[in-house]
Design an enzyme around this catalytic site. Sequence first.
Site, short mmCIF file in Angstrom:
data_model
loop_
_atom_site.label_atom_id
_atom_site.label_comp_id
_atom_site.label_asym_id
_atom_site.label_seq_id
_atom_site.Cartn_x
_atom_site.Cartn_y
_atom_site.Cartn_z
N CYS A 85 0.87 -1.18 0.00
CA CYS A 85 0.00 0.00 0.00
C CYS A 85 0.91 1.23 0.00
O CYS A 85 1.99 1.18 -0.56
CB CYS A 85 -0.96 -0.03 1.20
SG CYS A 85 -0.14 0.04 2.80
N GLN A 86 0.51 2.31 0.62
CA GLN A 86 1.34 3.52 0.63
C GLN A 86 2.49 3.43 1.63
O GLN A 86 3.61 3.74 1.31
CB GLN A 86 0.47 4.75 0.91
CG GLN A 86 1.19 6.08 0.73
CD GLN A 86 1.63 6.33 -0.71
OE1 GLN A 86 1.02 5.87 -1.67
NE2 GLN A 86 2.73 7.04 -0.88
#
Length: 136
Positions: A85-86
């Site tokens: 993800c981020q």
Amino acid sequence: MTSQESSETTVVTIDVLVAKNLITSGHRYLDVRTEEEFKKGHVDVENILNIPYMFNTPEGRVKNPEFLELVSAKCSKDDHLLIGCQTGVRSLYASADLLKADYKHVTNMGGGYAAWVENGFSVKKPELNTSSDKTS
């Protein structure tokens, strides 16, 4: 390598250097960021899939109720999946959910896309539209 344990599952978290090697050895990269985040730039690998774990709403982020269903439509429970993800938080939760749903080979990429970029690894970003630079 670290692991986060819950009552039912142990999520293995690896750093981006190990993750890069797993991708080149055939692991499928599952980016669980929102479509908007993904479109701004993502890990540049061939076998990539974007299925958001959460959505942005006016009330804040909410879990994608169809996440497991969407993953099962694209992946087998025997696939080797690398979840990113981020920054590594959503992917940790997504990894735990996948393991609870009997996916056998799930690994979380610690640090996420931010760490990937920080290490100077290849990313894919949208082409900039240069037509606005032209004078008429």
